[in-house]
Design an enzyme around this catalytic site. Structure first.
Site, mmCIF file in Angstrom:
data_model
loop_
_atom_site.group_PDB
_atom_site.id
_atom_site.type_symbol
_atom_site.label_atom_id
_atom_site.label_comp_id
_atom_site.label_asym_id
_atom_site.label_seq_id
_atom_site.Cartn_x
_atom_site.Cartn_y
_atom_site.Cartn_z
ATOM 1 N N SER A 181 8.736 -20.300 -20.246
ATOM 2 C CA SER A 181 9.830 -21.178 -20.827
ATOM 3 C C SER A 181 10.818 -21.246 -19.627
ATOM 4 O O SER A 181 10.785 -20.642 -18.918
ATOM 5 C CB SER A 181 10.471 -20.559 -21.833
HETATM 6 N N1 SAH Z 1 7.763 -16.440 -23.384
HETATM 7 C C1 SAH Z 1 6.771 -16.819 -22.914
HETATM 8 C C2 SAH Z 1 6.700 -18.508 -23.582
HETATM 9 C C3 SAH Z 1 4.886 -18.855 -23.450
HETATM 10 S S1 SAH Z 1 4.848 -20.309 -24.128
HETATM 11 C C4 SAH Z 1 7.097 -17.232 -21.473
HETATM 12 O O1 SAH Z 1 8.344 -17.491 -20.869
HETATM 13 O O2 SAH Z 1 6.003 -17.192 -20.566
HETATM 14 C C5 SAH Z 1 4.218 -19.884 -25.671
HETATM 15 C C6 SAH Z 1 3.274 -18.857 -26.073
HETATM 16 O O3 SAH Z 1 3.141 -18.457 -27.534
HETATM 17 C C7 SAH Z 1 1.898 -19.025 -25.212
HETATM 18 O O4 SAH Z 1 1.543 -18.097 -24.544
HETATM 19 C C8 SAH Z 1 1.200 -19.217 -26.712
HETATM 20 O O5 SAH Z 1 -0.163 -18.879 -26.241
HETATM 21 C C9 SAH Z 1 1.875 -18.455 -27.563
HETATM 22 N N2 SAH Z 1 1.568 -18.592 -29.032
HETATM 23 C C10 SAH Z 1 1.331 -19.762 -29.494
HETATM 24 N N3 SAH Z 1 0.975 -19.476 -30.930
HETATM 25 C C11 SAH Z 1 1.092 -18.237 -31.025
HETATM 26 C C12 SAH Z 1 0.731 -17.276 -32.095
HETATM 27 N N4 SAH Z 1 0.460 -17.939 -33.462
HETATM 28 N N5 SAH Z 1 0.829 -15.921 -32.186
HETATM 29 C C13 SAH Z 1 1.371 -15.337 -30.939
HETATM 30 N N6 SAH Z 1 1.310 -16.118 -29.978
HETATM 31 C C14 SAH Z 1 1.131 -17.608 -29.780
#
Ligand code: SAH
Length: 213
Positions: free
Chosen positions: A64
């Site tokens: 993010s």
């Molecule tokens: N906080 C992270 C954001 C990553 S993007 C960072 O800053 O790196 C969002 C993340 O949510 C992805 O890794 C994706 O695989 C995960 N995600 C999507 N749907 C999900 C779900 N149902 N349960 C858990 N994680 C999920």
């Protein structure tokens, strides 16, 4: 894994940028100055790490935007020792931010590849969540509920009921809600049955996906 004065300098600039954009919580700013964001990304993208931008990581996901991480963290108003559930571990950068603020962190990721990678990586930097779980964030984590705070870091088409149910009275849920574009939404639990809702403008996240199984 190298962290240098040059990286530190870039972090200080990024922290200044975030302050100019309205982030005021000192603890969040200090965490931005401290966390080596470049190590959370592929080394070939090092030079992009301290721009205020989201960036691709493994499995078509993104780390993010720093402003978004700071904004969501600020909304949680974390106290030391607070029990926080994060949905979407991804690179682990947001996880590290929560740990820097003294939270006890439980984090869920549904992409196996990312889960494995971040599970190994975070402890190498000294970041130790209480639990890192490979699973579906739509369900929350009933076994460890209730939480002082829940943060969703993917775009949710709707607000999953289990997440509301797993909040303490006085607890906060920060969740971007919407399909193409999401409205950053904060729910505060006022009593077992009452929630207050606040909205904070538009953000863009990768989607919160339903369980593959
Ligand atoms: N906080 C992270 C954001 C990553 S993007 C960072 O800053 O790196 C969002 C993340 O949510 C992805 O890794 C994706 O695989 C995960 N995600 C999507 N749907 C999900 C779900 N149902 N349960 C858990 N994680 C999920």
């Amino acid at each position: 894994m190298k962290d240098t004065y040059r990286h530190q300098g870039m972090r200080n600039k990024l922290a200044e940028t975030l302050q100019k954009k309205g982030i005021s919580d000192r603890r969040v700013i200090n965490a931005v100055k401290k966390i080596p964001r470049h190590l959370f990304m592929d080394s070939s993208f090092e030079d992009h790490a301290y721009q205020d931008k989201a960036f691709p990581i493994a499995a078509s996901q993104t780390i993010s935007q720093p402003y978004t991480v700071a904004f969501q963290t600020e909304l949680l108003e974390i106290k030391r020792g607070a029990k926080i559930l994060e949905i979407g571990t991804g690179s682990g950068y947001q996880t590290a931010m929560l740990l820097e603020l003294g939270a006890a962190v439980y984090t869920i990721e549904r992409q196996k590849e990312l889960f494995k990678k971040t599970n190994l990586f975070l402890p190498k930097l000294g970041y130790k969540p209480k639990r890192m779980i490979f699973g579906d964030g739509y369900k929350g984590l009933a076994a460890e509920a209730p939480f002082d705070g829940i943060i969703v870091t993917a775009g949710a088409p709707f607000v999953p009921k289990p997440l509301m149910a797993q909040l303490k009275v006085g607890g906060k849920l920060v969740i971007p809600v919407g399909d193409e574009v999401q409205i950053m939404t904060l729910f505060t639990r006022k009593s077992p049955k009452e929630f207050e809702k606040y909205e904070f403008g538009e953000f863009r996240f990768v989607p919160l996906l339903e369980d593959k199984n």
